[in-house]
Design a protein around this motif. Sequence first.
Motif, PDB file in Angstrom:
ATOM      1  N   ASN A 139       0.822  -1.212   0.000  1.00 52.26           N
ATOM      2  CA  ASN A 139       0.000   0.000   0.000  1.00 52.26           C
ATOM      3  C   ASN A 139       0.856   1.262   0.000  1.00 52.26           C
ATOM      4  OD1 ASN A 139      -2.137  -1.953   1.775  1.00 52.26           O
ATOM      5  ND2 ASN A 139      -3.075  -0.631   0.228  1.00 52.26           N
ATOM      6  N   VAL A 140       1.848   1.318   0.880  1.00 53.37           N
ATOM      7  CA  VAL A 140       2.633   2.556   0.990  1.00 53.37           C
ATOM      8  C   VAL A 140       3.472   2.812  -0.258  1.00 53.37           C
ATOM      9  CG1 VAL A 140       2.676   2.582   3.505  1.00 53.37           C
ATOM     10  CG2 VAL A 140       4.491   1.377   2.266  1.00 53.37           C
ATOM     11  N   ALA A 141       3.978   1.764  -0.895  1.00 53.22           N
ATOM     12  CA  ALA A 141       4.808   1.965  -2.086  1.00 53.22           C
ATOM     13  C   ALA A 141       4.017   2.586  -3.241  1.00 53.22           C
ATOM     14  CB  ALA A 141       5.468   0.655  -2.514  1.00 53.22           C
ATOM     15  N   PRO A 142       2.831   2.054  -3.607  1.00 52.35           N
ATOM     16  CA  PRO A 142       2.071   2.731  -4.655  1.00 52.35           C
ATOM     17  C   PRO A 142       1.578   4.113  -4.246  1.00 52.35           C
ATOM     18  CG  PRO A 142       0.850   0.844  -3.800  1.00 52.35           C
ATOM     19  CD  PRO A 142       2.231   0.756  -3.252  1.00 52.35           C
ATOM     20  N   ALA A 143       1.280   4.322  -2.963  1.00 54.71           N
ATOM     21  CA  ALA A 143       0.875   5.657  -2.523  1.00 54.71           C
ATOM     22  C   ALA A 143       1.991   6.667  -2.757  1.00 54.71           C
ATOM     23  CB  ALA A 143       0.484   5.633  -1.044  1.00 54.71           C
ATOM     24  N   LEU A 144       3.222   6.262  -2.540  1.00 54.54           N
ATOM     25  CA  LEU A 144       4.368   7.156  -2.725  1.00 54.54           C
ATOM     26  C   LEU A 144       4.798   7.284  -4.187  1.00 54.54           C
ATOM     27  CD1 LEU A 144       6.442   6.019   0.374  1.00 54.54           C
ATOM     28  CD2 LEU A 144       5.690   8.370  -0.058  1.00 54.54           C
ATOM     29  N   LEU A 145       4.778   6.170  -4.912  1.00 57.42           N
ATOM     30  CA  LEU A 145       5.339   6.137  -6.266  1.00 57.42           C
ATOM     31  C   LEU A 145       4.295   6.326  -7.360  1.00 57.42           C
ATOM     32  CD1 LEU A 145       7.712   3.101  -5.718  1.00 57.42           C
ATOM     33  CD2 LEU A 145       8.419   5.470  -5.959  1.00 57.42           C
ATOM     34  N   GLY A 146       3.028   6.015  -7.063  1.00 56.41           N
ATOM     35  CA  GLY A 146       1.993   6.067  -8.084  1.00 56.41           C
ATOM     36  C   GLY A 146       2.013   4.838  -8.973  1.00 56.41           C
ATOM     37  N   GLY A 147       0.970   4.692  -9.797  1.00 52.34           N
ATOM     38  CA  GLY A 147       0.880   3.573 -10.717  1.00 52.34           C
ATOM     39  C   GLY A 147       0.737   2.248 -10.003  1.00 52.34           C
ATOM     40  N   PHE A 148       1.254   1.191 -10.613  1.00 52.59           N
ATOM     41  CA  PHE A 148       1.339  -0.133  -9.990  1.00 52.59           C
ATOM     42  C   PHE A 148       2.737  -0.303  -9.412  1.00 52.59           C
ATOM     43  CE2 PHE A 148      -2.231  -0.706 -12.746  1.00 52.59           C
ATOM     44  CZ  PHE A 148      -2.975  -1.768 -12.246  1.00 52.59           C
ATOM     45  N   VAL A 149       2.843  -1.031  -8.329  1.00 48.97           N
ATOM     46  CA  VAL A 149       4.148  -1.303  -7.734  1.00 48.97           C
ATOM     47  C   VAL A 149       4.241  -2.784  -7.386  1.00 48.97           C
ATOM     48  CG1 VAL A 149       5.692  -0.870  -5.804  1.00 48.97           C
ATOM     49  CG2 VAL A 149       4.446   1.028  -6.828  1.00 48.97           C
ATOM     50  N   GLU A 292     -20.112   2.587   0.295  1.00 51.10           N
ATOM     51  CA  GLU A 292     -19.549   3.681  -0.504  1.00 51.10           C
ATOM     52  C   GLU A 292     -18.971   3.066  -1.760  1.00 51.10           C
ATOM     53  OE1 GLU A 292     -16.624   5.694   1.799  1.00 51.10           O
ATOM     54  OE2 GLU A 292     -18.089   6.772   3.032  1.00 51.10           O
ATOM     55  N   ILE A 293     -19.058   3.788  -2.867  1.00 52.42           N
ATOM     56  CA  ILE A 293     -18.494   3.253  -4.106  1.00 52.42           C
ATOM     57  C   ILE A 293     -17.721   4.347  -4.834  1.00 52.42           C
ATOM     58  CG2 ILE A 293     -20.564   3.681  -5.509  1.00 52.42           C
ATOM     59  CD1 ILE A 293     -19.809   0.727  -6.683  1.00 52.42           C
ATOM     60  N   HIS A 294     -16.626   3.949  -5.452  1.00 49.39           N
ATOM     61  CA  HIS A 294     -15.746   4.899  -6.133  1.00 49.39           C
ATOM     62  C   HIS A 294     -15.329   4.342  -7.491  1.00 49.39           C
ATOM     63  CE1 HIS A 294     -15.192   6.816  -2.167  1.00 49.39           C
ATOM     64  NE2 HIS A 294     -15.053   5.589  -1.709  1.00 49.39           N
ATOM     65  N   VAL A 295     -15.231   5.228  -8.463  1.00 54.62           N
ATOM     66  CA  VAL A 295     -14.651   4.896  -9.765  1.00 54.62           C
ATOM     67  C   VAL A 295     -13.439   5.801  -9.943  1.00 54.62           C
ATOM     68  CG1 VAL A 295     -14.973   4.907 -12.264  1.00 54.62           C
ATOM     69  CG2 VAL A 295     -16.844   4.171 -10.765  1.00 54.62           C
ATOM     70  N   SER A 296     -12.312   5.220 -10.255  1.00 52.67           N
ATOM     71  CA  SER A 296     -11.077   6.005 -10.307  1.00 52.67           C
ATOM     72  C   SER A 296     -10.146   5.525 -11.410  1.00 52.67           C
ATOM     73  CB  SER A 296     -10.333   5.902  -8.959  1.00 52.67           C
ATOM     74  OG  SER A 296      -9.090   6.569  -9.001  1.00 52.67           O
ATOM     75  N   LYS A 297      -9.545   6.480 -12.087  1.00 45.59           N
ATOM     76  CA  LYS A 297      -8.417   6.176 -12.963  1.00 45.59           C
ATOM     77  C   LYS A 297      -7.223   5.831 -12.066  1.00 45.59           C
ATOM     78  CE  LYS A 297      -6.049   8.050 -17.040  1.00 45.59           C
ATOM     79  NZ  LYS A 297      -6.439   6.915 -17.894  1.00 45.59           N
ATOM     80  N   ILE A 298      -6.272   5.110 -12.581  1.00 40.80           N
ATOM     81  CA  ILE A 298      -5.071   4.803 -11.812  1.00 40.80           C
ATOM     82  C   ILE A 298      -4.234   6.078 -11.685  1.00 40.80           C
ATOM     83  CG2 ILE A 298      -3.095   3.270 -11.566  1.00 40.80           C
ATOM     84  CD1 ILE A 298      -5.920   1.921 -11.705  1.00 40.80           C
ATOM     85  N   ASN A 299      -3.827   6.390 -10.475  1.00 38.10           N
ATOM     86  CA  ASN A 299      -3.059   7.595 -10.177  1.00 38.10           C
ATOM     87  C   ASN A 299      -1.585   7.350 -10.505  1.00 38.10           C
ATOM     88  OD1 ASN A 299      -1.554   9.615  -8.915  1.00 38.10           O
ATOM     89  ND2 ASN A 299      -2.723   9.579  -7.021  1.00 38.10           N
ATOM     90  N   ALA A 300      -1.081   8.054 -11.493  1.00 33.57           N
ATOM     91  CA  ALA A 300       0.290   7.818 -11.963  1.00 33.57           C
ATOM     92  C   ALA A 300       1.343   8.493 -11.099  1.00 33.57           C
ATOM     93  CB  ALA A 300       0.435   8.307 -13.406  1.00 33.57           C
ATOM     94  N   GLY A 301       0.937   9.485 -10.271  1.00 34.96           N
ATOM     95  CA  GLY A 301       1.934  10.275  -9.562  1.00 34.96           C
ATOM     96  C   GLY A 301       2.021  10.054  -8.071  1.00 34.96           C
ATOM     97  N   GLY A 302       1.061   9.345  -7.480  1.00 35.04           N
ATOM     98  CA  GLY A 302       1.085   9.135  -6.038  1.00 35.04           C
ATOM     99  C   GLY A 302       0.641  10.376  -5.276  1.00 35.04           C
TER     100      GLY A 302
END
Length: 310
Positions: A139-149, A292-302
């Motif tokens: 969790n923390v790695a994609p939050a910091l780096l963005g994208g997939f990790v 709760e429901i969310h639709v989201s694009k993948i965040n590339a920047g974190g």
Amino acid sequence: MKEIRLFCPATIANLSCGFDVLGLCLDTIGDEMVVRKIVEKGIRISKIVGADLPFETEKNVAGVAAMAMVSGLDLDFGFEIDIYKNIKAGSGIGSSAASASGIVFGINELLGKPFSIKDLVPFAMEGEKLASGSAHADNVAPALLGGFVLIRSYNPLDIIRIESPEKLYATVIHPQIELKTSDARSVLKQNVTLKQAVIQCGNLGGLISGLYTEDYDLIGRSLQDEIVEPLRSMLIPGFDSVKTKALEAGALGGGISGSGPSIFALSKGKHTAEKVAKAMSKVYDEMNLKYEIHVSKINAGGIKTIKILN
């Protein structure tokens, strides 16, 4: 720089076949955090809005991550933290990770970036250890780096960031129940069969390959969990129905987000992701279960900087 305000994104970990080693960053869901320099040494949490969390530094994931980061630094000042929680604790979309990664990112910015983003991951992992008993990075790695990790190894820590295919969207539904990570881990078996391991390895390799080649069909075929989902899904109301309806609505695949109870689905295109959201919602509507429901694009920047005060 004296103060910084941040958007700390939610994340989806495990992604079916990538237990503890794979995660992605969401773009439309997250907390906010303000980090400021103060004269007094140490870490002080001054405000928490939106959640009943401890203010004691050693009992708060942000405080623990911050202390891990500054313990080796010779600083004659300290930091104060305001936390605005929008990600519910125990939701399965990285509530603790948002706090742990946000604070180390903020302190690093205020110090003039002495650490690389990847260097911040071990500090944030200490916050995760407090929350779940395990210092995992998915969790923390994609939050910091963005994208997939992908976390190829924990000892030594080896993190690989992977760009998301352009049209990939995530739908996440969170039934309004709390499922603690520690409880979700308690149902897992310590041993798996050779057959399960072989299938899981094939799916993980297929998913990684699908992400690199933007092969959406391969991504969908690879979102299968032989090991964890069969055990944890029993803790989530209506899981099988939600997943089935998501696939019928056009999702590539899906599963449990993190340790649950949130359920995720990946889709090609925003329109399909929104159809999937309606299909998933209908299941809980019929069960009279709040969500709760969310639709989201993948965040590339974190993590994103909202405002800086010099």
